[in-house]
Write a protein that holds these residues in place. Structure first.
Motif, mmCIF file in Angstrom:
data_model
loop_
_atom_site.group_PDB
_atom_site.id
_atom_site.type_symbol
_atom_site.label_atom_id
_atom_site.label_comp_id
_atom_site.label_asym_id
_atom_site.label_seq_id
_atom_site.Cartn_x
_atom_site.Cartn_y
_atom_site.Cartn_z
ATOM 1 N N GLY A 172 0.790 -1.220 0.000
ATOM 2 C CA GLY A 172 0.000 0.000 0.000
ATOM 3 C C GLY A 172 0.823 1.271 0.000
ATOM 4 O O GLY A 172 0.307 2.349 -0.305
ATOM 5 N N LEU A 173 2.098 1.184 0.337
ATOM 6 C CA LEU A 173 2.954 2.363 0.292
ATOM 7 C C LEU A 173 3.278 2.781 -1.132
ATOM 8 O O LEU A 173 3.665 3.918 -1.378
ATOM 9 C CB LEU A 173 4.258 2.102 1.050
ATOM 10 N N VAL A 174 3.091 1.854 -2.064
ATOM 11 C CA VAL A 174 3.406 2.134 -3.465
ATOM 12 C C VAL A 174 2.139 2.077 -4.319
ATOM 13 O O VAL A 174 1.898 2.943 -5.153
ATOM 14 C CB VAL A 174 4.464 1.143 -4.000
ATOM 15 N N VAL A 183 4.662 -6.272 -7.716
ATOM 16 C CA VAL A 183 5.313 -6.069 -6.432
ATOM 17 C C VAL A 183 6.303 -4.922 -6.584
ATOM 18 O O VAL A 183 7.132 -4.920 -7.508
ATOM 19 C CB VAL A 183 6.048 -7.341 -5.975
ATOM 20 N N PRO A 184 6.223 -3.900 -5.722
ATOM 21 C CA PRO A 184 7.090 -2.721 -5.899
ATOM 22 C C PRO A 184 8.557 -3.050 -5.706
ATOM 23 O O PRO A 184 8.928 -3.862 -4.861
ATOM 24 C CB PRO A 184 6.603 -1.767 -4.797
ATOM 25 N N ALA A 185 9.385 -2.407 -6.517
ATOM 26 C CA ALA A 185 10.823 -2.592 -6.386
ATOM 27 C C ALA A 185 11.320 -1.840 -5.148
ATOM 28 O O ALA A 185 10.747 -0.837 -4.735
ATOM 29 C CB ALA A 185 11.530 -2.066 -7.634
ATOM 30 N N GLU A 186 12.387 -2.353 -4.570
ATOM 31 C CA GLU A 186 12.957 -1.717 -3.391
ATOM 32 C C GLU A 186 13.895 -0.580 -3.817
ATOM 33 O O GLU A 186 14.676 -0.714 -4.746
ATOM 34 C CB GLU A 186 13.743 -2.735 -2.566
ATOM 35 N N CYS A 220 0.304 -8.734 9.151
ATOM 36 C CA CYS A 220 0.126 -9.357 7.836
ATOM 37 C C CYS A 220 0.971 -8.609 6.817
ATOM 38 O O CYS A 220 0.678 -7.461 6.487
ATOM 39 C CB CYS A 220 -1.354 -9.328 7.448
ATOM 40 N N ASN A 221 2.002 -9.249 6.337
ATOM 41 C CA ASN A 221 2.926 -8.638 5.386
ATOM 42 C C ASN A 221 2.681 -9.167 3.984
ATOM 43 O O ASN A 221 2.182 -10.275 3.800
ATOM 44 C CB ASN A 221 4.368 -8.959 5.795
ATOM 45 N N GLY A 222 3.042 -8.360 2.981
ATOM 46 C CA GLY A 222 2.979 -8.812 1.599
ATOM 47 C C GLY A 222 4.214 -9.612 1.258
ATOM 48 O O GLY A 222 5.292 -9.048 1.060
ATOM 49 N N ASP A 223 4.058 -10.954 1.237
ATOM 50 C CA ASP A 223 5.154 -11.861 0.932
ATOM 51 C C ASP A 223 6.276 -11.672 1.963
ATOM 52 O O ASP A 223 6.010 -11.330 3.108
ATOM 53 C CB ASP A 223 5.658 -11.634 -0.496
#
Length: 241
Positions: A172-174, A183-186, A220-223
């Motif tokens: 949700g931050l991205v 999935v957002p890149a770091e 609850c984390n995304g992956d």
């Protein structure tokens, strides 16, 4: 820090009825790590559950209906889940305490109570913020106040298994909406934003367990993204899903 990794949708334990709220703990003294209820190992067999009749959407709430309609819906749904062998459900905040106890007393099913922790936006000082900024002081205070109130309200609830914070909030931050994206890149900017999220997760866990030490706090984390930050910043969170 020792974390238990759980699949949040598929959780099996033959629950029995107690006269008061159970003590739920994380046992790290034996071989491995175990979730325990009143000192006994507890294997969860459960599902994410909510109730939306055909033709309704996310704005529908079962809990503002009359008791007879709620009871009818719960009896139908919980009978089906019990027949499947389900003994724990993940339910979003909003379910009244009496219905958590009703499900437990009548169907032996525990509830993991999920606060979304700003996953889909928040109203801050009267204005809607679609993408939650966890570094913002007002946002942090609002969320801490909400989860502390949650712990106070439900701490003595029969059938409460644990509290769960968030729903893949790192995405949700991205992502700007509820739709699934890549999935957002770091990058360094994102990692600073995500660090604010995980430090707040930990502050929330500390605050909630000070009010209710008898129930674990999970996130609850995304992956497995940002697992290094979780390990460093969330030392007071009991369970990672």
């Amino acid at each position: 820090m020792k974390l238990i990794f759980l699949m949040l949708f598929f959780w099996g334990y033959a629950a029995s009825t107690y006269s008061q709220a159970d003590e739920v703990t994380i046992d790290t003294k034996t071989n491995g790590i175990a979730l325990q209820v009143n000192g006994h190992d507890f294997m969860i067999n459960g599902m994410n559950w909510d109730y939306y009749p055909i033709g309704t959407n996310y704005t529908y709430s079962l809990w503002d209906k009359n008791d007879s309609l709620i009871m009818e819906a719960l009896d139908r749904e919980m009978s089906l889940l019990k027949n499947m062998g389900v003994n724990a459900i993940r339910v979003y905040t909003g379910i009244p305490k009496k219905w958590v106890e009703y499900i437990y007393t009548n169907y032996g099913m525990y509830t993991m109570l999920n606060h979304l922790f700003g996953r889909y936006g928040l109203t801050i000082k009267g204005e809607w913020v679609a993408q939650t900024d966890y570094a913002d002081a007002d946002t942090r205070q609002l969320l801490l106040n909400e989860v502390k109130q949650l712990a106070r309200q439900y701490k003595d609830t029969k059938g409460l298994l644990m509290f769960l914070l968030g729903n893949e909030n790192n995405y949700g931050l991205v992502w700007e909406g509820a739709e699934t994206e890549n999935v957002p890149a770091e990058d360094n900017t994102t990692r600073q934003r995500i660090r604010s999220l995980y430090t707040l997760f930990n502050e929330a866990a500390v605050a909630m367990k000070a009010i209710d030490p008898a129930h674990p706090v999970a996130l609850c984390n995304g992956d497995l993204q940002y697992l290094d930050l979780i390990a460093r910043e969330c030392k007071d969170v009991d369970i990672l899903g």
